[in-house]
Design a protein around this motif. Structure first.
Motif, mmCIF file in Angstrom:
data_model
loop_
_atom_site.group_PDB
_atom_site.id
_atom_site.type_symbol
_atom_site.label_atom_id
_atom_site.label_comp_id
_atom_site.label_asym_id
_atom_site.label_seq_id
_atom_site.Cartn_x
_atom_site.Cartn_y
_atom_site.Cartn_z
ATOM 1 N N HIS A 2 1.623 7.178 -0.120
ATOM 2 C CA HIS A 2 2.366 8.329 -0.654
ATOM 3 C C HIS A 2 1.466 9.261 -1.465
ATOM 4 O O HIS A 2 1.514 10.475 -1.277
ATOM 5 C CB HIS A 2 3.535 7.865 -1.529
ATOM 6 C CG HIS A 2 4.716 7.400 -0.765
ATOM 7 N ND1 HIS A 2 5.372 8.163 0.169
ATOM 8 C CD2 HIS A 2 5.384 6.225 -0.792
ATOM 9 C CE1 HIS A 2 6.374 7.490 0.681
ATOM 10 N NE2 HIS A 2 6.407 6.295 0.110
ATOM 11 N N ARG A 3 0.685 8.685 -2.354
ATOM 12 C CA ARG A 3 -0.162 9.478 -3.244
ATOM 13 C C ARG A 3 -1.118 10.386 -2.474
ATOM 14 O O ARG A 3 -1.399 11.510 -2.886
ATOM 15 C CB ARG A 3 -0.947 8.555 -4.173
ATOM 16 C CG ARG A 3 -1.740 9.260 -5.238
ATOM 17 C CD ARG A 3 -2.465 8.327 -6.209
ATOM 18 N NE ARG A 3 -1.853 7.014 -6.358
ATOM 19 C CZ ARG A 3 -2.461 5.857 -6.083
ATOM 20 N NH1 ARG A 3 -3.706 5.826 -5.678
ATOM 21 N NH2 ARG A 3 -1.833 4.708 -6.257
ATOM 22 N N SER B 210 9.259 -1.143 -0.514
ATOM 23 C CA SER B 210 8.423 -1.186 -1.724
ATOM 24 C C SER B 210 9.161 -0.710 -2.972
ATOM 25 O O SER B 210 8.765 -1.053 -4.081
ATOM 26 C CB SER B 210 7.147 -0.367 -1.527
ATOM 27 O OG SER B 210 7.431 1.025 -1.517
ATOM 28 N N LYS B 211 10.221 0.037 -2.786
ATOM 29 C CA LYS B 211 11.025 0.483 -3.935
ATOM 30 C C LYS B 211 11.828 -0.664 -4.546
ATOM 31 O O LYS B 211 12.282 -0.567 -5.678
ATOM 32 C CB LYS B 211 12.000 1.579 -3.505
ATOM 33 C CG LYS B 211 11.345 2.851 -3.064
ATOM 34 C CD LYS B 211 12.398 3.849 -2.640
ATOM 35 C CE LYS B 211 11.768 5.119 -2.121
ATOM 36 N NZ LYS B 211 12.795 6.096 -1.694
ATOM 37 N N TYR C 35 0.801 -1.223 0.000
ATOM 38 C CA TYR C 35 0.000 0.000 0.000
ATOM 39 C C TYR C 35 0.838 1.280 0.000
ATOM 40 O O TYR C 35 0.303 2.373 0.164
ATOM 41 C CB TYR C 35 -0.981 -0.019 1.172
ATOM 42 C CG TYR C 35 -1.979 -1.146 1.026
ATOM 43 C CD1 TYR C 35 -3.059 -1.031 0.158
ATOM 44 C CD2 TYR C 35 -1.802 -2.351 1.709
ATOM 45 C CE1 TYR C 35 -3.945 -2.079 -0.013
ATOM 46 C CE2 TYR C 35 -2.697 -3.401 1.543
ATOM 47 C CZ TYR C 35 -3.764 -3.254 0.683
ATOM 48 O OH TYR C 35 -4.652 -4.299 0.504
ATOM 49 N N ALA C 36 2.138 1.161 -0.217
ATOM 50 C CA ALA C 36 3.027 2.325 -0.204
ATOM 51 C C ALA C 36 2.586 3.401 -1.192
ATOM 52 O O ALA C 36 2.560 4.590 -0.846
ATOM 53 C CB ALA C 36 4.468 1.899 -0.499
ATOM 54 N N SER C 37 2.227 2.995 -2.398
ATOM 55 C CA SER C 37 1.869 3.998 -3.404
ATOM 56 C C SER C 37 0.611 4.767 -3.000
ATOM 57 O O SER C 37 0.529 5.980 -3.210
ATOM 58 C CB SER C 37 1.683 3.349 -4.781
ATOM 59 O OG SER C 37 0.624 2.422 -4.742
ATOM 60 N N ILE C 38 -0.345 4.099 -2.400
ATOM 61 C CA ILE C 38 -1.571 4.765 -1.945
ATOM 62 C C ILE C 38 -1.257 5.709 -0.790
ATOM 63 O O ILE C 38 -1.754 6.841 -0.742
ATOM 64 C CB ILE C 38 -2.631 3.724 -1.528
ATOM 65 C CG1 ILE C 38 -3.091 2.932 -2.752
ATOM 66 C CG2 ILE C 38 -3.821 4.395 -0.833
ATOM 67 C CD1 ILE C 38 -3.939 1.718 -2.429
ATOM 68 N N ILE D 251 7.209 0.367 3.597
ATOM 69 C CA ILE D 251 7.084 1.407 2.572
ATOM 70 C C ILE D 251 8.431 1.611 1.875
ATOM 71 O O ILE D 251 8.501 1.714 0.651
ATOM 72 C CB ILE D 251 6.554 2.714 3.188
ATOM 73 C CG1 ILE D 251 5.096 2.524 3.617
ATOM 74 C CG2 ILE D 251 6.695 3.875 2.218
ATOM 75 C CD1 ILE D 251 4.529 3.658 4.463
#
Length: 77
Positions: A38-39, A68-69, A33-36, A65
């Protein structure tokens, strides 16, 4: 996805983890869920508070998080 939904997902992932894998599931939550997060500029501490988990687990979500990269969750068949 709202911060409340993320808190619920984190709680569910923690509670459904096999014994000894709860922290691994917290890392996995951060990865998935990192992208959510961050977004939407969500605070990890808010997600933790909503989940009802111990505040110290905010560090573990943050580790996920960051991971996730570099990793992609494996889908189980």
């Amino acid at each position: 996805m709202t911060v409340n939904e993320l808190g619920g997902i984190l709680k569910q992932m923690y509670n459904s983890a096999p014994h000894g894998y709860q922290v691994a599931n917290i890392h996995l939550f951060g990865i998935k869920y990192a992208s959510i997060i961050h977004r939407n500029n969500y605070k990890v501490s808010d997600i933790i508070n909503i989940s009802g988990l111990n505040r110290s687990y905010a560090t573990e979500v943050s580790k996920g998080i960051k991971l996730s990269k570099y990793v992609v969750p494996k889908e189980l068949a």
